[in-house]
Design a protein around this motif. Structure first.
Motif, PDB file in Angstrom:
ATOM      1  N   LYS A  47       0.832  -1.187   0.000  1.00 35.67           N
ATOM      2  CA  LYS A  47       0.000   0.000   0.000  1.00 35.67           C
ATOM      3  C   LYS A  47       0.876   1.250   0.000  1.00 35.67           C
ATOM      4  CE  LYS A  47      -3.655  -0.045   2.677  1.00 35.67           C
ATOM      5  NZ  LYS A  47      -4.749  -0.039   1.675  1.00 35.67           N
ATOM      6  N   GLN A  68      -1.021  -4.979   3.134  1.00 37.75           N
ATOM      7  CA  GLN A  68      -2.284  -5.543   3.612  1.00 37.75           C
ATOM      8  C   GLN A  68      -2.386  -6.963   3.083  1.00 37.75           C
ATOM      9  OE1 GLN A  68      -5.677  -3.197   2.467  1.00 37.75           O
ATOM     10  NE2 GLN A  68      -7.088  -4.239   3.844  1.00 37.75           N
ATOM     11  N   ASN A  69      -2.746  -7.907   3.968  1.00 42.61           N
ATOM     12  CA  ASN A  69      -2.846  -9.289   3.500  1.00 42.61           C
ATOM     13  C   ASN A  69      -4.221  -9.559   2.904  1.00 42.61           C
ATOM     14  OD1 ASN A  69      -4.608  -9.764   5.662  1.00 42.61           O
ATOM     15  ND2 ASN A  69      -3.061 -10.764   6.932  1.00 42.61           N
ATOM     16  N   SER A  70      -4.418 -10.782   2.441  1.00 39.38           N
ATOM     17  CA  SER A  70      -5.621 -11.119   1.679  1.00 39.38           C
ATOM     18  C   SER A  70      -6.899 -11.097   2.505  1.00 39.38           C
ATOM     19  CB  SER A  70      -5.458 -12.490   1.004  1.00 39.38           C
ATOM     20  OG  SER A  70      -5.118 -13.477   1.962  1.00 39.38           O
ATOM     21  N   VAL A  71      -6.778 -11.087   3.844  1.00 42.96           N
ATOM     22  CA  VAL A  71      -7.979 -11.020   4.688  1.00 42.96           C
ATOM     23  C   VAL A  71      -8.177  -9.618   5.262  1.00 42.96           C
ATOM     24  CG1 VAL A  71      -7.931 -13.472   5.252  1.00 42.96           C
ATOM     25  CG2 VAL A  71      -6.745 -11.835   6.744  1.00 42.96           C
ATOM     26  N   GLY A  72      -7.412  -8.652   4.756  1.00 45.08           N
ATOM     27  CA  GLY A  72      -7.622  -7.259   5.125  1.00 45.08           C
ATOM     28  C   GLY A  72      -6.825  -6.753   6.302  1.00 45.08           C
ATOM     29  N   GLU A  73      -5.942  -7.567   6.890  1.00 51.19           N
ATOM     30  CA  GLU A  73      -5.126  -7.112   8.013  1.00 51.19           C
ATOM     31  C   GLU A  73      -4.007  -6.194   7.513  1.00 51.19           C
ATOM     32  OE1 GLU A  73      -5.554 -10.912  11.032  1.00 51.19           O
ATOM     33  OE2 GLU A  73      -4.003 -10.966   9.489  1.00 51.19           O
ATOM     34  N   HIS A  74      -3.694  -5.180   8.301  1.00 49.68           N
ATOM     35  CA  HIS A  74      -2.693  -4.183   7.927  1.00 49.68           C
ATOM     36  C   HIS A  74      -1.383  -4.467   8.665  1.00 49.68           C
ATOM     37  CE1 HIS A  74      -5.732  -1.325   6.136  1.00 49.68           C
ATOM     38  NE2 HIS A  74      -6.504  -2.134   6.840  1.00 49.68           N
ATOM     39  N   GLN A 102      -9.646   2.654   8.085  1.00 45.55           N
ATOM     40  CA  GLN A 102     -10.674   1.621   7.984  1.00 45.55           C
ATOM     41  C   GLN A 102     -12.088   2.177   8.198  1.00 45.55           C
ATOM     42  OE1 GLN A 102      -9.831  -2.307   9.829  1.00 45.55           O
ATOM     43  NE2 GLN A 102      -7.842  -1.451  10.436  1.00 45.55           N
ATOM     44  N   GLN A 104     -15.548   3.712   7.678  1.00 41.49           N
ATOM     45  CA  GLN A 104     -16.445   3.648   6.519  1.00 41.49           C
ATOM     46  C   GLN A 104     -17.544   4.690   6.659  1.00 41.49           C
ATOM     47  OE1 GLN A 104     -17.890  -0.360   6.044  1.00 41.49           O
ATOM     48  NE2 GLN A 104     -15.875  -1.267   6.426  1.00 41.49           N
ATOM     49  N   LYS A 113     -10.142  -4.441  11.258  1.00 37.40           N
ATOM     50  CA  LYS A 113      -9.203  -5.512  10.953  1.00 37.40           C
ATOM     51  C   LYS A 113      -7.936  -5.309  11.786  1.00 37.40           C
ATOM     52  CE  LYS A 113     -11.562  -7.610   7.660  1.00 37.40           C
ATOM     53  NZ  LYS A 113     -12.010  -9.028   7.770  1.00 37.40           N
TER      54      LYS A 113
END
Length: 288
Positions: A47, A68-74, A102, A104, A113
């Protein structure tokens, strides 16, 4: 002195080359999976490393690596080469950006996350834990019963000067990565313990001979900056130590003089005789 075959990973260039480029993602994933077993990464996305506050006037954060990984963790990864005032404050501040982003718009339930901040430190911060030789320092929010209050924010600091394992002592995947990070510049050949696909590729990426002339020039400059900064830091530490030692010696000499003056006073010597022998000032003698 034999010319280095591989880059120094404590330089900005070397660190980015091994962990911060798109082609280096397999190395970063493997390293992070060995460090953060609770978050096994299958894939990750780099990112924007430069983050701004809510307004243009707010201070920005510039990360070494932000992904950021594939499950949305930073995940933030920082290489810190020397002590810095308010270092811990800065890592806390940096962690606030991936939390804030994060948010929204509209109907949002505030679910977040996980955010991980990893600091690779090329120095000791003994003022925080003077009696430990720990390499890994894991920090989380806990309550008064030492129970984790919030498990989605974790800080992991790797105190590299405390990592002193030899090649024969490397027992885990993380051991190998820490050894690789600390000693890559020292190798002329790939040690047998690193004979697997990931590490062999990492060594190939670290080989200076594989770089273009422009990359070699960039690395040379990065290495010069690293060495200059390290020499400046080492000199500051050495100077502070010498000044402290001299001051300690002075305090010790003065204490001896006071003890002599006290004994002479008890035996009835005159103030002038006491001052001539001890060398103490009128003010010091007055306080005895």
């Amino acid at each position: 002195m034999m010319k280095a075959k591989y880059v120094n990973l404590f330089t900005d260039f070397g660190f980015k080359k091994i962990f911060g480029e798109e082609a280096s993602k397999p190395f970063l994933i493997d390293f992070l999976n060995s460090l953060l077993p609770e978050s096994q990464i299958v894939d990750l996305t780099f990112k924007d490393k430069e983050k701004f506050g809510q307004s243009e006037g707010d201070r920005k954060a510039v990360y070494d690596i932000y992904c950021q990984n594939s499950v949305g963790e930073h995940i933030i990864v920082e290489l810190q080469k020397a002590k810095q005032n308010y270092f811990k404050d800065r890592t806390i501040y940096y962690s606030s950006f991936p939390i804030q982003e994060q948010a929204q718009k509209g109907n949002w339930n505030y679910e977040l996350k996980s955010v991980y901040c990893v600091g690779i430190l090329d120095f000791k911060f003994e003022e925080d834990h003077p009696k430990t030789e720990d390499v890994i320092h894991t920090v989380q929010l806990k309550n008064q019963h030492n129970q984790v209050f919030y498990d989605k924010l974790k800080f992991v600091y790797l105190e590299m000067p405390h990592f002193n394992k030899t090649e024969n002592q490397l027992a885990t995947r993380l051991d190998k990565w820490l050894y690789f990070i600390k000693h890559t510049e020292d190798f002329q050949t790939i040690p047998d313990i690193f004979k697997d696909a990931i590490f062999e590729q990492a060594f190939e990426k670290a080989a200076i001979a594989n770089y273009s002339e422009q990359e070699r020039n960039q690395y040379a400059y990065s290495l010069k900056v690293f060495r200059d900064n390290k020499n400046t830091f080492d000199y500051a530490v050495e100077t502070a130590f010498d000044e402290g030692r001299i001051e300690g010696e002075k305090r010790g000499e003065k204490q001896k003089a006071i003890e002599i003056a006290q004994k002479m006073k008890l035996k009835g010597f005159s103030k002038k005789d006491i001052q001539d022998v001890s060398g103490l000032s009128d003010k010091d003698l007055h306080n005895i």
